[in-house]
Enzyme design. Structure first.
Site, PDB file in Angstrom:
ATOM      1  N   CYS A 124       0.799  -1.228   0.000  1.00  0.00           N
ATOM      2  CA  CYS A 124       0.000   0.000   0.000  1.00  0.00           C
ATOM      3  C   CYS A 124       0.831   1.277   0.000  1.00  0.00           C
ATOM      4  CB  CYS A 124      -0.931   0.008   1.208  1.00  0.00           C
ATOM      5  SG  CYS A 124      -2.033  -1.418   1.249  1.00  0.00           S
ATOM      6  N   CYS A 444       0.263   2.524   6.623  1.00  0.00           N
ATOM      7  CA  CYS A 444       0.677   1.145   6.892  1.00  0.00           C
ATOM      8  C   CYS A 444       0.697   0.390   5.569  1.00  0.00           C
ATOM      9  CB  CYS A 444      -0.297   0.478   7.865  1.00  0.00           C
ATOM     10  SG  CYS A 444      -2.010   0.432   7.240  1.00  0.00           S
TER      11      CYS A 444
END
EC number: 2.3.1.155
Length: 460
Positions: A124, A444
């Protein structure tokens, strides 16, 4: 009988301690639905470093982020294609035919075939990695002008044949006689035709991110109501920002074979009553993570134009922001998979010589409501800092009136490879509009990794 949720929690280290520490401090966001006040401008010292090039973002664009399965930069900046030294893009679920999607996109956009391009992947935070790689190339003097970005197409992910089918097909291509071919075909079984979908679970733990988010929310004593409240906040603020024309990085995109899309289509404010009707998505029937308080599968692309400051000014550009200090972190992918912002934030602040009070705009990636709220609680806990991070004191929790006030990934969407550029441009645009000086981007990522970066507003 022990509930499934209780059963899964026993694999979280010191879960009972976490729950006891955090259960008495619920974080409710309902009062923050109206909190979007402008941050007062402050006079602070710049983060420019002696004998180092200043690196700036001139502008950035993104396609509308679209719900998976529903229906640029060159024009915005008028940058001459021949001055771009390098192109870097991030992506997560790669198509074999375009494994170096940065190169294919560059050629398709009409850049010179003499312009190098490569693709990075870091889950991500892939486009974050693309941007910081660009920073490194410019800081080292290798380049002056770099286009960085990311792309993800969840509506058409590559699906493979099973391993057994792949092996048989490869062996058939090598067979030299009819007898060899017939022998191989005789071993075929119907289950060979079962397809392999892209993995949705962590390779190292075999656990889905949603399952981990559910355990994390329980460990930090975050209720279903709190998660739904935060998700409603995200959608409500995104709807407001969209209506006021604040999402200025979005450019129209013609979907092949369909209409031109002009705005994100996943922003859907609901009601707490409707959200409460949804069933748990991962830990059933006792989990608290649902489709309503999770980010959704998204198609989208983003790009930013990054230059050395002196080059930008020589070309007549007015930059939007400086890209300053950044860090990458990693921790246990089993029990701290989604706590990247908690670990990265204090490190990047220390590196830049700043404190939480210096930050005017926070833009954190919202994978799940529970993930965001767990990070906010962990950041505001001396106990967590001392026992899990080896720090003497907590870094502190961002004030919600400065936090994701134009919505976030829960409402805008999360194309894995493209979100990082959205975060940086949202920060730069907010600083310009609100008169702030410093922004902090954090996210994250799968594998227990994380990222944080300081963005400084360019002087008006």
């Amino acid at each position: 009988m022990t509930s499934l949720l209780t059963y899964t929690l026993k694999y979280l280290p010191s879960t009972s301690q976490w729950a006891l520490r955090f259960s008495m401090r619920p974080l409710s966001c309902s009062s923050q639905l109206r909190a979007a006040a402008a941050v007062k401008a402050k006079s602070k010292q710049t983060l420019a470093k002696p004998n180092m090039r200043n690196i700036v973002v001139v502008d950035g664009v993104r396609t509308p982020f679209l719900l998976s399965g529903t229906s640029g930069l060159l024009h915005r900046t008028s940058v001459p294609k021949d001055v771009v030294d390098y192109i870097i893009f991030g992506t997560v679920i790669q198509e074999v035919k375009t494994s170096n999607v940065a190169r294919e996109a560059a050629l398709g956009a009409g850049f010179s075939d003499k312009t190098p391009a490569h693709t990075v992947t870091m889950a991500c935070i892939s486009s974050n990695q693309a941007m910081t790689t660009a920073v490194g190339l410019i800081a080292s003097g290798q380049c002056d002008v770099v286009v960085a970005g990311g792309v993800e197409l969840m509506s058409d992910v590559p699906i493979r044949h099973s391993r057994k089918m792949r092996k048989m097909m490869l062996d058939l291509s090598k067979a030299k006689t009819l007898g060899q071919r017939l022998s191989l075909v005789s071993k075929f079984r119907l289950n060979f035709l079962s397809p392999e979908l892209p993995a949705v679970a962590e390779f190292s733990t075999n656990e889905t991110m949603g399952h981990s988010a559910d355990r994390l929310a329980a460990a930090f004593a975050i209720s279903r109501l709190e998660q739904d409240e935060y998700a409603l906040r995200s959608h409500s603020l995104a709807k407001k920002a969209q209506g006021e024309g604040l999402l200025s990085d979005v450019v129209p995109f013609k979907v092949p074979g369909k209409d031109t899309v002009t705005q994100d289509n996943g922003i859907r404010p609901s009601s707490l009553e409707q959200m409460a009707k949804l069933k748990p998505a991962f830990i059933k029937p006792y989990g608290t993570v649902t489709a309503a308080n999770s980010s959704f599968l998204t198609d989208g692309a983003s790009a930013v134009l990054i230059l050395a400051e002196e080059k930008a000014l020589a070309m007549g550009y007015k930059p939007k922001a400086y890209l300053r200090d950044f860090v990458y972190v990693s921790q246990d992918p089993k029990d701290q998979l989604l706590l990247g912002p908690t670990y990265a934030t204090p490190k990047v602040l220390e590196k830049a010589g700043l404190t939480m009070n210096d930050i005017d705009a926070f833009e954190f990636h919202e994978a799940f409501s529970g993930q965001i709220l767990a990070n906010l609680k962990a950041m505001d806990s001396d106990w967590f800092a001392q026992n899990y991070m080896g720090r003497k004191t907590k870094v502190g929790s961002p004030p919600l009136e400065k936090f994701n006030i134009w919505g976030g990934s829960l409402s805008l969407g999360h194309p894995f490879g493209a979100t990082g550029c959205r975060l940086v441009m949202a920060t730069a645009n907010r600083l310009q509009k609100e008169g702030g000086q410093y922004g902090l981007v954090a996210a994250c990522a799968a594998g227990g990794q994380g990222h944080a970066m300081i963005v400084e507003a360019y002087p008006k």
